[in-house]
Design a protein around this motif. Structure first.
Motif, short mmCIF file in Angstrom:
data_model
loop_
_atom_site.label_atom_id
_atom_site.label_comp_id
_atom_site.label_asym_id
_atom_site.label_seq_id
_atom_site.Cartn_x
_atom_site.Cartn_y
_atom_site.Cartn_z
N ARG A 107 22.27 16.84 -20.82
CA ARG A 107 22.65 16.44 -19.46
C ARG A 107 21.72 15.36 -18.93
N ILE A 108 20.42 15.51 -19.21
CA ILE A 108 19.46 14.49 -18.75
C ILE A 108 19.84 13.15 -19.38
N ARG A 109 20.16 13.19 -20.68
CA ARG A 109 20.53 11.97 -21.39
C ARG A 109 21.74 11.30 -20.73
N GLU A 110 22.74 12.11 -20.43
CA GLU A 110 23.95 11.57 -19.81
C GLU A 110 23.67 10.93 -18.47
N GLU A 111 22.79 11.61 -17.69
CA GLU A 111 22.46 11.06 -16.37
C GLU A 111 21.80 9.70 -16.48
N ILE A 112 20.86 9.57 -17.43
CA ILE A 112 20.14 8.30 -17.57
C ILE A 112 21.11 7.22 -18.03
#
Lengths: 370, 353
Positions: free
Chosen positions: B23-28
């Motif tokens: 999820r962090i990856r997607e947000e960035i």
């Protein structure tokens, strides 16, 4: 002169030894992007609104610009939110114009990603990447004695480049321009075309309006699309003229059919605008099929099978690495179509993108440069 | 691997941990844009300006202040080129910009090893097999014993000496390491490929050496010798610095190594877990992070090797929070401490056991 050029090239070569692994251009471009020839650029000098949805950008090309012929188009690269997008536009200026500028005229497509940016949000000073001028919608030399230019909507743009080049010469050949637009106000370059037709006796302009308001000027007289009969009325000698046509796909197909039926297909030159991408937000559908353009192989691709596996199964020598989306060893150029990121399900991609084949699957038909 | 660090997590927990990292990856990815593009262009502009300035100053380096300024600028330029720019561009961190000039497939850096060779051994072998003994050649670079899972040999007794010699010559070490002589001997790579790559290295290294140690000194005329010394000092400084940063990435106390059987059937979430347990961060300020290519955020880099490096600082506290939540270790410390611990491991594992 020749000796100077030779020494210039020798000097540039020698400079490469000093800047390796970079190019001297990489340093020059830092001072002024227009000085770099390895990544040709241009700077927008001014912006002119032509009609409600057409805008002309006048661009000062940099050192990498090699000039153009009337009727050429070029690729224009523009950065939007950090990402470079390329689109093809016809050149509307004449070659070697005294101000040294090259112009393109952009029609803003509703819902588009690039044309609204270029047409509405590009200010003077913006640096654009420029591809080389190319295309075969150009006038031959010597110019044929009798011309018919058949255009609709923004299809006037390459023809405007041709007309401006002709107008700059002393003798204009016998030219008829038949242009279709929705209303008089929608004619891109309308005032300039009318002025040109007044000034040059050899140029005849027929404007055809497809949508007239009832009660307005010319209401009822002409409506809907230009028909073959109407064209024959306007230009009785159309069969004897070398014809250049540019407009929507439907119009070009009708024109091609008509000229072929008359047995004079060789008199006709057409320019098609190929939009590089599916409009933003459009989901690619249909069964996945991958064409590998270099090896010429083709294979069906299930929606969840990575392009890497599809290629390997089809016997294509696929570059590969980690097979999990981290090392970027497997990237390949997307020629057309869109792909699905298997990690997120997101559908993305436009022509020219490098995609990671190990984590991308085909979303509909896909061409890969492998 | 130390089983006790993850014993409290079952498969469901690990998968949940992985999903949070995804999820962090997607947000960035959703956020990255104009400001990131501006960042990398600015770093590249600073690097090129420093390099040009340093080269010019060294042309007149008989004048001592010019030597000092030129050498300092050139050393900084080489460090920026290798660490924050080259390493990260070659990871594909900036490929999303679609700029053909700042792209993993076209970039070449100011190092002896050709970019293509580096991308294979680093992006693929090291990042895929991080800290797996026998798979990740970066565990000791085939000459050092950096894990107790590696069998001891008598030549390991001399490894403190090798390592001390490797530091100032680090770019040579990497160039030779990237050739994978061991792979050719073991038949994992054909000799034909090996010699092809050797030719590639000779051509790249020839240009690099020609530029730094022949052409620019010749151009410097009376300052030739001081120019050559300046170039040598700058290159050596870069070598010492990159060796220091890289040794702090996976060798300080707390970083674990893995055996091949431990990663059989590894899921994406377990791969994340291995990256976390195998990597160590270095604490420092913004300037330190730029000069170290943001490898002070080694954990975040290993979790997301292709996210733009300028985002690691923003990701780090969130990864750390996740580690607290899942009671996982997060190895970090100041540069001096991490470097001492890496050296301690070199010394300790020189001896059997």
């Amino acid at each position: 002169m020749i000796a100077t050029a030779w020494w210039g090239r020798r000097l540039a070569r020698a400079a490469e030894w000093l800047t390796t692994p970079l190019l001297p251009d990489d340093y020059l471009g830092l001072v002024n992007p227009l000085w770099s020839a390895s990544e040709p650029c241009g700077r927008v000098e001014s912006v002119r609104r032509e009609t409600a949805d057409a805008t002309t950008l006048l661009i000062r090309p940099g050192r990498g610009w090699a000039g153009h012929h009337p009727g050429h188009h070029l690729r224009v690269g523009v950065e939007i939110q950090g990402v470079l997008h390329w689109r093809v536009y016809s050149i509307t200026s004449a070659p070697d114009s005294p101000d040294g500028l090259v112009s393109i005229t952009v029609k803003t497509l509703p819902g588009g990603r690039v044309s609204p940016h270029l047409g509405r949000h590009t200010a003077p000073g913006t640096v654009l990447r420029l591809g080389a001028a190319e295309g075969d919608f150009t006038l031959p030399f010597p110019v044929p004695p009798r011309l018919l230019l058949l255009t609709a909507g923004v299809g006037i743009t390459p023809v405007m480049g041709i007309l401006r080049a002709l107008a700059a010469r002393d003798t204009v050949p016998d030219t008829v321009l038949v242009h279709s637009a929705a209303t008089p106000q929608d004619v891109v370059f309308g005032p300039e075309l009318r002025e040109l037709a007044r000034r040059k006796a050899a140029l005849t302009l027929h404007e055809h309006y497809t949508r007239m308001h009832p009660g307005g000027p010319g209401a009822g007289a002409r409506s809907r699309r230009l028909t073959a009969d109407r064209l024959a009325d306007l230009v009785p000698d159309w069969r004897e003229r070398d014809t250049w046509a540019c407009g929507p796909v439907g119009m070009l197909e009708a024109v091609e059919r008509h000229w072929a039926q008359a047995g004079i297909a060789e008199h006709l030159h057409v320019e098609r605008f190929r939009f590089a991408t599916t409009p933003a937000g459009a989901e690619a559908n249909g069964p996945g099929r991958v064409r590998f353009t270099v090896t010429g192989r083709e294979a069906d691709a299930a929606p969840c099978v990575p392009l890497l596996v599809v290629g390997e199964d089809a016997g294509v020598p696929m570059p590969s690495g980690c097979r999990m989306g981290i090392c970027h060893s497997c990237v390949a150029r997307l020629v057309r179509g869109r792909v699905r990121d298997l990690r997120t399900g997101r559908i993305h991609g436009e022509a020219g993108d490098l995609v990671q084949t190990c984590v991308s699957a085909a979303a509909g038909p896909v061409h890969l440069e492998l | 691997m130390n089983a006790t660090t993850t014993a409290h997590l079952d498969d469901t927990d690990v998968e949940a941990f992985g999903a949070e990292l995804d999820r962090i990856r997607e947000e960035i990815i959703a956020e990255r844009g104009e400001s990131d593009a501006r960042y990398i262009r600015r770093v590249i502009a600073v690097q090129r300006t420093l390099e040009a300035g340093g080269r010019v100053a060294l042309l007149v380096s008989l004048f001592p202040p010019a030597w000092a300024a030129g050498t300092a600028m050139l050393a900084t330029a080489k460090i920026l080129d290798n660490m924050e720019i080259g390493h990260n561009v070659l990871h594909g961190q900036w490929d999303w910009m679609r700029d053909p000039k700042i792209h993993s497939t076209t970039w070449e850096w100011d190092a002896l090893t050709p970019a293509a060779a580096w991308k294979h051994t680093h992006n693929d072998l090291h990042h895929r097999w991080t800290n797996v003994v026998g798979r990740d050649r970066d565990v000791g670079y085939t000459i050092l014993r950096m894990s107790q899972d590696q069998p001891w040999r008598p030549d390991h007794l001399a490894q403190p000496l090798y390592n001390a010699a490797l530091a100032p010559l680090f770019e040579w070490g990497i160039a030779i390491f990237d050739l994978e002589f061991d792979a050719a001997v073991q038949g994992r790579k054909t000799w034909r490929t090996f010699f092809g790559e050797l030719r590639g290295l000779a051509s790249k290294a020839g240009r690099q050496i020609g530029k730094d140690y022949v052409l620019f000194p010749l151009l410097a005329g009376p300052s030739a010798l001081s120019c050559l010394l300046g170039n040598l000092t700058a290159a050596t400084t870069r070598n010492l610095w990159s060796h220091t940063i890289i040794f702090c990435g996976h060798f300080p106390d707390g970083t674990q190594t893995f055996r091949e059987e431990e990663i059989e059937g590894e899921t994406r979430a377990r791969w994340y877990l291995r990256q976390l347990l195998g990597s160590a961060n270095i604490e420092g300020g913004p300037l330190f992070h730029v000069l170290s290519g943001n490898l002070g955020h080694q954990i975040e880099h290993h979790l997301y090797p292709d996210l733009p490096s300028n985002r690691y600082a923003q990701i780090a506290p969130r990864v750390r929070e996740l580690c607290d939540k899942y009671r996982l270790p997060y190895t970090t410390g100041p540069l001096g401490k991490q470097y001492r611990q890496a050296w301690k491991r070199v010394l300790r594992l020189a001896l059997p056991g």
